[in-house]
Design a protein around this motif. Structure first.
Motif, PDB file in Angstrom:
ATOM      1  N   ALA A 158      68.114  37.550  50.857  1.00  0.00           N
ATOM      2  CA  ALA A 158      66.669  37.513  51.075  1.00  0.00           C
ATOM      3  C   ALA A 158      65.930  38.309  50.003  1.00  0.00           C
ATOM      4  CB  ALA A 158      66.324  38.058  52.455  1.00  0.00           C
ATOM      5  N   LEU A 159      66.528  39.379  49.545  1.00  0.00           N
ATOM      6  CA  LEU A 159      65.867  40.242  48.572  1.00  0.00           C
ATOM      7  C   LEU A 159      66.182  39.861  47.131  1.00  0.00           C
ATOM      8  CD1 LEU A 159      66.431  43.670  50.352  1.00  0.00           C
ATOM      9  CD2 LEU A 159      64.225  42.564  49.972  1.00  0.00           C
TER      10      LEU A 159
ATOM     11  N   ARG B 231      66.637  48.766  57.410  1.00  0.00           N
ATOM     12  CA  ARG B 231      65.213  48.982  57.144  1.00  0.00           C
ATOM     13  C   ARG B 231      64.935  50.446  57.465  1.00  0.00           C
ATOM     14  NH1 ARG B 231      66.022  43.766  57.706  1.00  0.00           N
ATOM     15  NH2 ARG B 231      64.424  42.189  57.476  1.00  0.00           N
TER      16      ARG B 231
ATOM     17  N   VAL C  36      61.896  41.114  40.689  1.00  0.00           N
ATOM     18  CA  VAL C  36      62.276  39.965  41.517  1.00  0.00           C
ATOM     19  C   VAL C  36      61.038  39.137  41.832  1.00  0.00           C
ATOM     20  CG1 VAL C  36      63.269  39.245  43.720  1.00  0.00           C
ATOM     21  CG2 VAL C  36      64.159  41.285  42.574  1.00  0.00           C
TER      22      VAL C  36
ATOM     23  N   PHE D 289      59.464  37.336  44.461  1.00  0.00           N
ATOM     24  CA  PHE D 289      59.660  37.300  45.917  1.00  0.00           C
ATOM     25  C   PHE D 289      58.874  36.128  46.482  1.00  0.00           C
ATOM     26  CE2 PHE D 289      61.602  39.326  49.381  1.00  0.00           C
ATOM     27  CZ  PHE D 289      60.758  39.286  50.478  1.00  0.00           C
TER      28      PHE D 289
ATOM     29  N   MET E  98      62.031  33.726  50.709  1.00  0.00           N
ATOM     30  CA  MET E  98      62.698  35.027  50.772  1.00  0.00           C
ATOM     31  C   MET E  98      62.026  35.901  51.828  1.00  0.00           C
ATOM     32  SD  MET E  98      63.063  35.536  46.669  1.00  0.00           S
ATOM     33  CE  MET E  98      63.999  37.060  46.555  1.00  0.00           C
TER      34      MET E  98
ATOM     35  N   TYR F   8      63.948  37.335  55.027  1.00  0.00           N
ATOM     36  CA  TYR F   8      64.017  38.789  55.250  1.00  0.00           C
ATOM     37  C   TYR F   8      63.496  39.162  56.639  1.00  0.00           C
ATOM     38  CZ  TYR F   8      63.359  43.792  54.442  1.00  0.00           C
ATOM     39  OH  TYR F   8      63.417  45.160  54.535  1.00  0.00           O
TER      40      TYR F   8
ATOM     41  N   VAL G 207      60.309  45.778  52.145  1.00  0.00           N
ATOM     42  CA  VAL G 207      60.834  45.025  50.991  1.00  0.00           C
ATOM     43  C   VAL G 207      60.684  45.858  49.727  1.00  0.00           C
ATOM     44  CG1 VAL G 207      60.425  43.015  49.511  1.00  0.00           C
ATOM     45  CG2 VAL G 207      60.522  42.732  51.995  1.00  0.00           C
TER      46      VAL G 207
END
Lengths: 138, 137
Positions: free
Chosen positions: A35-36, A60, B19, B21, B25, B29, B59
């Motif tokens: 995801a990152l 997190r 990145v 994003f 994504m 996340y 993030v």
């Protein structure tokens, strides 16, 4: 009192949040990294800690657990303001961790209400992993 | 992976991490499709007045953590301290770049504490998250 009914006024400094546990699995780490868009062999192959380890922030911020923050989450102006971490030991992938938290402060500033929770995560072997303090505002 | 050694000087710029994003994504996340909130659902985000979904603050924290992990290596996991403040909203797609600079070196016993100023900036160069970090080398 049902936690879902709590308001900022009900927060008692020093009161404890309900403990929770979770396991940092390979799947969880893989999803996090994908995801990152982060690549690092320490998380997927091997590390100086004898085996892959979890990214330090894969959880997190434990102290941000949503069901600890009912006094805030229903407010339209709910914002995460700041977070502090102290990393104590790496977390091996596959280990279960237990997180304890408690309310440590609340105040009003600049026309907003603020409050903070501190948490400590300990793995299944009793090793302290990370301390966290998160401050939210409404 | 560790690049922090005691001969690194104040002013050293950590290798950055950049990145792009994306919405996908952001959703991955934040737990889409199981989780529907203003981090994952466009309609819910717009109802709150956002132009698009709002990227979770963590993030940016993750990207700052990664450049510090790469810089400090094992020392980060055993002595790292990180303070993050979230100062700007991020909506995908957005290129996010984590950067850091060594600001202080302090002798602590037999080890040296490096204090790093770190941040994440968007593609306009505006800071969206700022941080102070330290670890013992």
């Amino acid at each position: 009192m049902n936690p879902e009914d709590m308001t900022w006024e009900d927060i008692e400094i020093g009161s404890e949040c309900e403990d929770f546990e979770y396991c940092v699995t390979e799947e969880m780490v893989r999803k996090y990294l994908t995801a990152l868009g982060i690549e690092n062999p320490w998380y997927t192959k091997d590390s100086p800690f004898e085996g892959p380890i979890a990214p330090a922030l894969v959880g997190r911020s434990d102290a941000a657990r949503p069901d600890w923050w009912y006094p805030f989450t229903t407010h339209p102006g709910f914002l995460q303001a700041k977070t502090e971490f102290e990393f104590i030991n790496p977390l091996k992938i596959g280990k279960k961790i237990k997180v304890k938290g408690r309310w440590v402060e609340k105040y009003e500033k600049r026309g907003r209400k603020w409050a903070s929770i501190e948490s400590i995560a300990v793995d299944e072997d009793g090793l302290e992993i990370v301390r966290c303090k998160i401050t939210h505002t409404v | 992976m560790t690049t922090a050694t005691r001969d690194i000087e104040v002013g050293y710029e950590l290798p950055s991490l950049s990145v792009l994003f994306t919405l996908d994504m952001c959703r991955a996340y934040s737990g889409w499709p199981d989780i529907k909130n203003f981090h994952t659902d466009l309609e819910l985000a717009r109802k709150k007045g956002f132009p698009s979904v709002l990227v979770e603050a963590s993030v940016s924290g993750a990207y700052i953590n990664e450049i510090l992990t790469r810089f400090f290596g094992t020392n980060w996991f055993r002595s790292g301290k990180l303070k993050l403040a979230f100062i700007g909203a991020v909506h995908p797609p957005q290129r996010l770049t984590a950067k850091g600079v060594v600001r202080e070196k302090i002798q602590e016993g037999s080890r040296v504490k490096f204090v790093v100023e770190a941040w994440v900036e968007n593609e306009k160069g505006d800071k969206v998250t700022v941080a102070t970090a330290s670890a013992l080398v």
